[in-house]
Design a protein around this motif. Structure first.
Motif, PDB file in Angstrom:
ATOM      1  N   LEU A 142       0.568  -1.184  -0.053  1.00  0.00           N
ATOM      2  CA  LEU A 142       0.068   0.079  -0.098  1.00  0.00           C
ATOM      3  C   LEU A 142       0.939   1.368  -0.123  1.00  0.00           C
ATOM      4  CD1 LEU A 142      -2.634  -1.071   2.595  1.00  0.00           C
ATOM      5  CD2 LEU A 142      -3.040  -1.145   0.092  1.00  0.00           C
ATOM      6  N   HIS A 143       1.922   1.103   0.672  1.00  0.00           N
ATOM      7  CA  HIS A 143       2.800   2.153   0.712  1.00  0.00           C
ATOM      8  C   HIS A 143       3.320   2.655  -0.647  1.00  0.00           C
ATOM      9  CE1 HIS A 143       6.879   4.463   1.548  1.00  0.00           C
ATOM     10  NE2 HIS A 143       6.141   4.802   2.608  1.00  0.00           N
ATOM     11  N   GLU A 144       4.004   1.759  -1.158  1.00  0.00           N
ATOM     12  CA  GLU A 144       4.418   1.825  -2.646  1.00  0.00           C
ATOM     13  C   GLU A 144       3.392   2.275  -3.768  1.00  0.00           C
ATOM     14  OE1 GLU A 144       7.677   1.299  -5.642  1.00  0.00           O
ATOM     15  OE2 GLU A 144       7.422   1.729  -3.476  1.00  0.00           O
ATOM     16  N   VAL A 145       2.127   1.865  -3.489  1.00  0.00           N
ATOM     17  CA  VAL A 145       1.011   2.304  -4.612  1.00  0.00           C
ATOM     18  C   VAL A 145       1.004   3.763  -4.253  1.00  0.00           C
ATOM     19  CG1 VAL A 145      -1.363   1.890  -4.960  1.00  0.00           C
ATOM     20  CG2 VAL A 145      -0.031  -0.079  -4.580  1.00  0.00           C
ATOM     21  N   LEU A 146       0.701   4.028  -3.124  1.00  0.00           N
ATOM     22  CA  LEU A 146       0.718   5.627  -2.646  1.00  0.00           C
ATOM     23  C   LEU A 146       1.877   6.474  -3.216  1.00  0.00           C
ATOM     24  CD1 LEU A 146      -1.184   5.606   0.752  1.00  0.00           C
ATOM     25  CD2 LEU A 146      -2.242   5.974  -1.612  1.00  0.00           C
ATOM     26  N   ARG A 147       3.024   5.917  -3.190  1.00  0.00           N
ATOM     27  CA  ARG A 147       4.176   6.630  -3.765  1.00  0.00           C
ATOM     28  C   ARG A 147       4.290   6.708  -5.200  1.00  0.00           C
ATOM     29  NH1 ARG A 147       7.504   9.602  -0.489  1.00  0.00           N
ATOM     30  NH2 ARG A 147       9.165   9.334  -2.004  1.00  0.00           N
ATOM     31  N   LEU A 148       3.584   5.699  -5.657  1.00  0.00           N
ATOM     32  CA  LEU A 148       3.618   5.859  -7.150  1.00  0.00           C
ATOM     33  C   LEU A 148       2.335   6.805  -7.865  1.00  0.00           C
ATOM     34  CD1 LEU A 148       3.714   1.769  -8.186  1.00  0.00           C
ATOM     35  CD2 LEU A 148       5.390   3.550  -8.341  1.00  0.00           C
ATOM     36  N   LEU A 149       1.744   7.197  -7.181  1.00  0.00           N
ATOM     37  CA  LEU A 149       0.682   8.220  -7.451  1.00  0.00           C
ATOM     38  C   LEU A 149       1.345   9.736  -7.245  1.00  0.00           C
ATOM     39  CD1 LEU A 149      -2.559   6.743  -5.567  1.00  0.00           C
ATOM     40  CD2 LEU A 149      -1.562   6.038  -8.088  1.00  0.00           C
ATOM     41  N   VAL A 150       0.586  10.546  -8.126  1.00  0.00           N
ATOM     42  CA  VAL A 150       1.176  11.838  -8.332  1.00  0.00           C
ATOM     43  C   VAL A 150       0.659  12.609  -7.166  1.00  0.00           C
ATOM     44  CG1 VAL A 150       0.880  14.037  -9.665  1.00  0.00           C
ATOM     45  CG2 VAL A 150       1.183  12.055 -10.854  1.00  0.00           C
ATOM     46  N   PRO A 151      -0.455  12.636  -6.439  1.00  0.00           N
ATOM     47  CA  PRO A 151      -0.922  13.422  -5.357  1.00  0.00           C
ATOM     48  C   PRO A 151      -0.511  12.365  -3.953  1.00  0.00           C
ATOM     49  CG  PRO A 151      -2.971  12.271  -6.258  1.00  0.00           C
ATOM     50  CD  PRO A 151      -1.794  11.915  -7.019  1.00  0.00           C
ATOM     51  N   LYS A 152      -0.168  11.137  -4.121  1.00  0.00           N
ATOM     52  CA  LYS A 152       0.180  10.785  -2.860  1.00  0.00           C
ATOM     53  C   LYS A 152      -0.930  10.306  -2.142  1.00  0.00           C
ATOM     54  CE  LYS A 152       4.451  11.461  -4.408  1.00  0.00           C
ATOM     55  NZ  LYS A 152       4.904  10.324  -5.365  1.00  0.00           N
ATOM     56  N   LYS A 153      -2.157  10.349  -2.594  1.00  0.00           N
ATOM     57  CA  LYS A 153      -3.369   9.866  -2.114  1.00  0.00           C
ATOM     58  C   LYS A 153      -4.372   9.488  -3.182  1.00  0.00           C
ATOM     59  CE  LYS A 153      -4.884  14.855  -2.381  1.00  0.00           C
ATOM     60  NZ  LYS A 153      -5.829  14.613  -3.452  1.00  0.00           N
ATOM     61  N   THR A 154      -5.259   8.707  -2.594  1.00  0.00           N
ATOM     62  CA  THR A 154      -6.489   8.240  -3.535  1.00  0.00           C
ATOM     63  C   THR A 154      -7.639   7.827  -2.422  1.00  0.00           C
ATOM     64  OG1 THR A 154      -7.041   6.821  -5.217  1.00  0.00           O
ATOM     65  CG2 THR A 154      -5.728   5.813  -3.356  1.00  0.00           C
ATOM     66  N   GLU A 155      -8.883   7.772  -3.479  1.00  0.00           N
ATOM     67  CA  GLU A 155      -9.972   7.466  -2.645  1.00  0.00           C
ATOM     68  C   GLU A 155      -9.606   5.884  -2.036  1.00  0.00           C
ATOM     69  OE1 GLU A 155     -13.394   7.663  -4.861  1.00  0.00           O
ATOM     70  OE2 GLU A 155     -13.236   9.852  -5.374  1.00  0.00           O
ATOM     71  N   LYS A 156     -10.221   5.695  -0.975  1.00  0.00           N
ATOM     72  CA  LYS A 156     -10.187   4.298  -0.386  1.00  0.00           C
ATOM     73  C   LYS A 156     -10.801   3.461  -0.975  1.00  0.00           C
ATOM     74  CE  LYS A 156     -10.938   1.936   4.088  1.00  0.00           C
ATOM     75  NZ  LYS A 156     -11.625   2.100   5.527  1.00  0.00           N
ATOM     76  N   GLU A 157     -11.670   3.653  -1.879  1.00  0.00           N
ATOM     77  CA  GLU A 157     -12.519   2.530  -2.811  1.00  0.00           C
ATOM     78  C   GLU A 157     -11.398   2.122  -3.664  1.00  0.00           C
ATOM     79  OE1 GLU A 157     -15.311  -0.182  -3.992  1.00  0.00           O
ATOM     80  OE2 GLU A 157     -15.124   1.194  -2.057  1.00  0.00           O
ATOM     81  N   ASN A 158     -10.785   3.039  -4.444  1.00  0.00           N
ATOM     82  CA  ASN A 158      -9.584   2.633  -5.337  1.00  0.00           C
ATOM     83  C   ASN A 158      -8.538   1.554  -4.871  1.00  0.00           C
ATOM     84  OD1 ASN A 158     -10.663   4.469  -7.066  1.00  0.00           O
ATOM     85  ND2 ASN A 158      -9.311   6.253  -6.721  1.00  0.00           N
ATOM     86  N   LEU A 159      -8.103   1.905  -3.447  1.00  0.00           N
ATOM     87  CA  LEU A 159      -7.255   0.820  -2.880  1.00  0.00           C
ATOM     88  C   LEU A 159      -7.700  -0.490  -2.695  1.00  0.00           C
ATOM     89  CD1 LEU A 159      -5.086   2.880  -0.252  1.00  0.00           C
ATOM     90  CD2 LEU A 159      -4.374   2.212  -2.598  1.00  0.00           C
ATOM     91  N   ILE A 160      -8.982  -0.609  -2.548  1.00  0.00           N
ATOM     92  CA  ILE A 160      -9.857  -1.610  -2.148  1.00  0.00           C
ATOM     93  C   ILE A 160      -9.799  -2.537  -3.422  1.00  0.00           C
ATOM     94  CG2 ILE A 160     -11.942  -2.629  -1.611  1.00  0.00           C
ATOM     95  CD1 ILE A 160     -12.361  -0.480   0.647  1.00  0.00           C
TER      96      ILE A 160
ATOM     97  N   ARG B 210       1.930  19.443   6.624  1.00  0.00           N
ATOM     98  CA  ARG B 210       0.584  20.140   6.745  1.00  0.00           C
ATOM     99  C   ARG B 210      -0.099  19.682   5.539  1.00  0.00           C
ATOM    100  NH1 ARG B 210      -0.844  22.876  10.888  1.00  0.00           N
ATOM    101  NH2 ARG B 210      -2.339  24.173   9.899  1.00  0.00           N
ATOM    102  N   ASP B 211      -0.840  20.729   4.545  1.00  0.00           N
ATOM    103  CA  ASP B 211      -1.398  20.542   3.538  1.00  0.00           C
ATOM    104  C   ASP B 211      -0.768  20.563   2.195  1.00  0.00           C
ATOM    105  OD1 ASP B 211      -1.236  23.047   4.018  1.00  0.00           O
ATOM    106  OD2 ASP B 211      -2.802  23.654   2.820  1.00  0.00           O
ATOM    107  N   LEU B 212       0.660  20.663   2.414  1.00  0.00           N
ATOM    108  CA  LEU B 212       1.559  20.673   1.166  1.00  0.00           C
ATOM    109  C   LEU B 212       2.294  19.535   0.847  1.00  0.00           C
ATOM    110  CD1 LEU B 212       2.879  24.120   1.379  1.00  0.00           C
ATOM    111  CD2 LEU B 212       0.829  23.690   0.562  1.00  0.00           C
ATOM    112  N   LEU B 213       2.647  19.310  -0.411  1.00  0.00           N
ATOM    113  CA  LEU B 213       3.374  17.949  -0.700  1.00  0.00           C
ATOM    114  C   LEU B 213       4.917  18.229  -0.625  1.00  0.00           C
ATOM    115  CD1 LEU B 213       1.734  16.773  -4.066  1.00  0.00           C
ATOM    116  CD2 LEU B 213       1.937  15.343  -1.988  1.00  0.00           C
ATOM    117  N   VAL B 214       5.677  17.127   0.017  1.00  0.00           N
ATOM    118  CA  VAL B 214       7.014  17.489   0.263  1.00  0.00           C
ATOM    119  C   VAL B 214       7.752  17.675  -1.141  1.00  0.00           C
ATOM    120  CG1 VAL B 214       8.881  16.702   1.309  1.00  0.00           C
ATOM    121  CG2 VAL B 214       6.910  16.381   2.573  1.00  0.00           C
ATOM    122  N   GLU B 215       7.520  16.481  -1.858  1.00  0.00           N
ATOM    123  CA  GLU B 215       8.152  16.525  -3.389  1.00  0.00           C
ATOM    124  C   GLU B 215       6.958  16.616  -4.084  1.00  0.00           C
ATOM    125  OE1 GLU B 215      10.035  12.769  -3.778  1.00  0.00           O
ATOM    126  OE2 GLU B 215      11.258  13.301  -2.016  1.00  0.00           O
TER     127      GLU B 215
END
Length: 473
Positions: A287-305, A347-352
């Motif tokens: 799950l960590h690697e999937v979120l790292r592959l995404l541009v916003p580093k987040k996604t809807e929970k239903e997508n992960l399921i 906070r609300d800003l992406l690090v990278e």
């Protein structure tokens, strides 16, 4: 096509860990309390309406003849665009992005219907986005390839890729504009499932497995610091919401769990016992690697399921997200559940920040530009009306005064409704701001009761009779 390479050998040769310890389960199933994180919630809130806004922009600019469409055409595509309400109401929220024009009307013709066009500023942002997509083409293909490498079957349903397109940063027409340029990476094939074959479902399949890309973000960071070898323990970065406290038994378990060997998400974890601590660490790694592959580093929970079902994750893996509140955060904003990778945000800003995310923030600024201008003009109009009342000392009949107040407050209700529809992109409500709003509202109520000018002014409106009496004195 040659078959995909075999999965890596079992991990026991990398692990200096007894089999019994690998398969044991020591976690006490304690309830991990959810604590709100205002910064991460705001990272979700400020993108309100961004996806339908972007989809509408793409629809307008997809026209070959001219970047414009009749309003009726847009209204007919409301469900495809995922517009939250009527098309014309949505378009009028963003006057800095969309122009509403009426063709010239002849005497005998039917009434003209509005045509929607993009503003020059929206066209400029679109051109910048196309340049960014072209510059990131190779990097985007690598991330999509790595996502397929996470799947045991080396393929994913094309409709699932479509669902993740926005988070992966893929262009809208990626099957034609991206995939054909990488024939050694991808190919579109019929579904491998019986149900999919009968219904004509297509899959995106991996053509070539690249071992040089089968390195997770956790491993890359450990290699940069030096001294890392396969199978060594790696601890996930932990960040908790303010006020969050773990139970003592959970904290003790977490410390021991972090010391377990790190299993790369690109390696096969099917031989691990589904309810073991080691299997849970592998699941967290995927799950960590999937979120790292995404541009916003987040996604809807239903997508992960939905994605987890194709990545070979054990049943009940969704509970892992709530167990590890220091790694993942689940936001309930915008009427959905969004899983955010905590370490990727300050906070609300992406690090990278990915170049596409920089452009999305510019789209957000453009969305709010017209809204802010409209609010300022209304404020100036209210101030002019209030100053005229104070300067002229003119009393109207009670009926006229009540009608004027009703009209003004109707305007305020409309403005508040629009603010609910479009949340502010740069400010988070604080307790002080909320108390200020309550004070201002109470001042307005007192002003209405005492026939005071708008704005809560303490100076009363004098009648002509009072003024004549004072002058005579």
């Amino acid at each position: 096509m040659p078959p995909p390479p075999p999965l890596p050998s079992p991990l026991r040769r990398h692990l200096r860990w007894s089999p019994g310890a690998q398969q044991s389960r020591t976690f006490v199933d304690a309830r991990v309390k959810w604590i709100r994180d205002r910064g991460l919630d705001h990272a979700i809130e400020k993108e309100k309406h961004l996806q339908p806004f972007h989809a509408l922009k793409d629809l307008l600019l997809s026209s070959s003849s001219s970047p414009s469409l009749p309003l009726a055409t847009i209204a007919a595509r409301r469900d495809d665009l995922r517009l939250p309400f009527r098309a014309i109401r949505f378009i009028r929220l963003f006057p800095s992005a969309f122009l509403e024009e009426f063709p010239s009307q002849s005497s005998t013709a039917a009434p003209p219907r509005p045509v929607i066009r993009p503003t020059p500023e929206l066209l400029r942002l679109h051109d910048d986005e196309q340049c960014a997509l072209a510059a990131c083409c190779a990097e985007t293909a690598d991330r999509l390839l790595r996502l397929l490498m996470l799947a045991p079957g080396r393929r994913l349903p094309l409709r699932l890729i479509d669902r993740l397109r926005w988070d992966l940063g893929l262009p809208p027409d990626y099957p034609r504009s991206l995939l054909p340029f990488y024939p050694d990476y991808f190919q579109i094939v019929p579904s491998s499932t019986a149900a999919g074959v009968d219904s004509g479902v297509l899959d995106l399949e991996l053509v070539c497995y690249r071992k040089d890309l089968a390195v997770s973000a956790m491993e890359q960071y450990a290699m940069r610091t030096g001294g890392y070898k396969k199978g060594m323990p790696l601890a996930f970065p932990l960040q908790f919401s303010r006020g969050f406290e773990l139970e003592k038994k959970v904290r003790k378990w977490l410390d021991e769990w972090q010391k377990l060997p790190y299993i790369s998400p690109y390696e096969d974890g099917s031989h691990l016992a589904p309810k073991s601590d080691l299997a849970e660490k592998w699941t967290v790694g995927v799950l960590h690697e999937v979120l790292r592959l995404l541009v916003p580093k987040k996604t809807e929970k239903e997508n992960l399921i939905l994605l987890g079902e194709h990545l070979g994750l054990p049943p009940g893996f969704r509970k892992v997200i709530t167990h590890h509140a220091g790694i993942f955060y689940v936001s309930n904003k915008l009427r959905t559940q969004t899983v955010v990778l905590r370490e990727a945000y300050r906070r609300d800003l992406l690090v990278e920040k990915h170049p596409l995310m920089g452009l999305r923030y510019q789209y957000i600024h453009l969305m709010h530009k017209g809204k802010e201008t409209g609010s300022k003009s209304k404020d100036r109009k209210r101030k002019r009306n209030a100053s005229r009342v104070i300067d002229d000392y003119k009393i109207k009949d009670e009926d006229e005064e009540e009608e004027e107040e009703e009209e003004e407050y109707d305007d305020e209700d409309e403005e508040e409704e629009d603010e609910d529809e479009l949340s502010a992109a740069s400010d988070v409500d604080t307790e002080e701001e909320e108390s200020d709003d309550e004070d201002e509202h109470s001042n307005r109520s007192v002003a209405r009761e005492n026939n005071l000018p708008r704005g809560g002014a303490s100076r009363p409106v004098r009648s002509k009779k009072t003024m004549m009496m004072r002058s005579s004195v």
